[in-house]
Each structure stands twice: as C-alpha cells, then as structure tokens.
Design an enzyme around this catalytic site. Structure first.
Site, PDB file in Angstrom:
ATOM      1  N   ASP A 197      -0.768   7.546   8.805  1.00 36.88           N
ATOM      2  CA  ASP A 197       0.119   6.533   9.004  1.00 36.88           C
ATOM      3  C   ASP A 197       1.194   6.932   9.921  1.00 36.88           C
ATOM      4  O   ASP A 197       1.614   5.879  10.394  1.00 36.88           O
ATOM      5  CB  ASP A 197       0.610   6.129   7.145  1.00 36.88           C
ATOM      6  N   GLU A 246      -6.049 -12.055 -18.040  1.00 36.96           N
ATOM      7  CA  GLU A 246      -7.484 -11.647 -17.184  1.00 36.96           C
ATOM      8  C   GLU A 246      -6.630 -11.396 -15.830  1.00 36.96           C
ATOM      9  O   GLU A 246      -5.872 -11.907 -15.474  1.00 36.96           O
ATOM     10  CB  GLU A 246      -7.928 -13.059 -17.062  1.00 36.96           C
ATOM     11  N   HIS A 284      -2.603  -0.739   6.638  1.00 36.93           N
ATOM     12  CA  HIS A 284      -3.973  -0.365   6.727  1.00 36.93           C
ATOM     13  C   HIS A 284      -4.979  -1.693   6.881  1.00 36.93           C
ATOM     14  O   HIS A 284      -4.389  -2.694   6.326  1.00 36.93           O
ATOM     15  CB  HIS A 284      -4.697   0.349   5.791  1.00 36.93           C
ATOM     16  N   TYR A 312      -6.849  -1.875  -6.467  1.00 38.55           N
ATOM     17  CA  TYR A 312      -7.221  -3.137  -5.839  1.00 38.55           C
ATOM     18  C   TYR A 312      -8.761  -3.233  -5.673  1.00 38.55           C
ATOM     19  O   TYR A 312      -9.371  -2.185  -5.634  1.00 38.55           O
ATOM     20  CB  TYR A 312      -6.758  -2.884  -4.224  1.00 38.55           C
ATOM     21  N   ARG A 321       2.600   3.605   2.055  1.00 34.08           N
ATOM     22  CA  ARG A 321       1.258   3.627   2.572  1.00 34.08           C
ATOM     23  C   ARG A 321       0.816   2.213   3.238  1.00 34.08           C
ATOM     24  O   ARG A 321       1.170   1.293   2.784  1.00 34.08           O
ATOM     25  CB  ARG A 321       0.220   3.665   1.271  1.00 34.08           C
ATOM     26  N   ASP A 377     -13.725  -0.977  -6.304  1.00 37.12           N
ATOM     27  CA  ASP A 377     -12.436  -1.146  -7.039  1.00 37.12           C
ATOM     28  C   ASP A 377     -11.668   0.540  -6.355  1.00 37.12           C
ATOM     29  O   ASP A 377     -12.390   1.324  -6.406  1.00 37.12           O
ATOM     30  CB  ASP A 377     -12.477  -0.898  -8.361  1.00 37.12           C
TER      31      ASP A 377
END
Length: 181
Positions: free
Chosen positions: A168, A28, A61, A130, A58, A47
């Site tokens: 970035d 899970e 942020h 994420y 990356r 998502d």
C-alpha cells in the site's frame, strides 16, 4: 433492507433489518431477491475476512482487468470505509465517499466494479468481511495511493500515523493508476 444511494452513483449504503431481544439479534446480510429488487443482480464467488488492529489502513485496492464488486461489512470493531470512483467516463471520476461501518451500526456498503476500496480501522480487533463478484487475481490488483493529493480522502487519523503495508505504501497516484474507461 434499506438501500441508500450515495453522493456518487453506484455505491450504496445498506442497512439491514435487525431483530433483537434479550437473547441477541438476527439479521440478513445477503438476500438475492432483495438486492435484485434494488437493481443489483449479483453473483458472489468469494468471501474474505480480515482482522486488523486500530490504526491499520488497507487500500485503496481494485482489480483491472477482472474488476470485483464487493459487499463489505464489519462484524467486530469499526472502520472508516472509503470508495473512490475510477471510471474515467464518470462525472465523479476521482471523487470519494466515506462512511463508518461498525459491529454496532451493522451497515454494509456495496462497492461496484470500477471503484477503488479501502478502510481505516478505528478499534482493535476489527473483523472486516466482504463478498466478491470475481475471484482475487494478484496479477490484476492495483493500489491507488491512500494519500493521493488529487483524491484527497479525509481519513479520520486524529493525529495517528496509520499502519500501512509495503504494497500500500507503493500505491500510485490517480494520474498513474490503471483506471477504467
């Protein structure tokens, strides 16, 4: 799931229970009740999924206003994941934590609102997923410079020059970025 606190209060490293046999594995990655039991009453609204080659960096942020909490994990490859405390009222303001997330260790990190987030890919074809507690709003997005000398993240670059987007590269220093109260 096992929820492990970090050196900075707020972020958590989460280790799911993995059930495996000769067929593969099952785990899970989100359970509303288990997260609530850990003190995280969350509602996810989006998502996201990115794929990167080795050496892509990356971040770092965050959104302000409209801060996002993020539950992050890797399904293929590996990353060095970094979370920076941007809450000016925090005793840990400007401090960071880092952890390796990979398809093999199956760890996840909870990144609360008020933190900047970024990662460095350690392998080609790394898939990073994420869940977010607020929708992406480009007009509210900010970037803390990945190489800010005040924060001083110890990225495991091992002599390589990271691959960084133009956005970035324009990241701001901790003293200039729009931090949280």
């Amino acid at each position: 799931m096992i929820f492990r606190s970090c050196d900075i209060p707020g972020p958590l490293i989460i280790e799911p229970r993995v059930f495996g046999d000769e067929r593969g594995f099952f785990m899970e990655t989100w359970s509303e009740s288990q997260f609530a039991d850990a003190g995280l009453d969350l509602k996810f609204v989006q998502d996201n999924h990115s794929r990167s080659q080795k050496g892509v960096l990356r971040g770092l942020h965050f959104q302000n206003p409209g801060a996002q909490g993020k539950l992050v994990r890797v399904t293929s490859g590996s990353v060095f994941d970094v979370v920076v405390d941007l809450r000016r009222s925090s005793a840990h303001f400007g401090k960071w934590i880092g952890a390796e997330l990979s398809a093999s260790n199956k760890r996840m990190i909870w990144v609360p609102e008020g933190f900047a987030h970024g990662f460095l890919t350690l392998e080609d074809d790394t898939d990073f997923l994420y869940k977010c507690t607020a929708p992406y709003r480009p007009e509210a997005e900010h970037t803390l410079a990945w190489d800010d000398s005040t924060v001083a993240v110890d990225w495991p670059l091992n002599g390589i020059t990271p691959i960084i987007s133009d956005k970035d590269r324009r990241g701001q220093t901790l003293s200039d970025v729009a931090v949280f109260p």
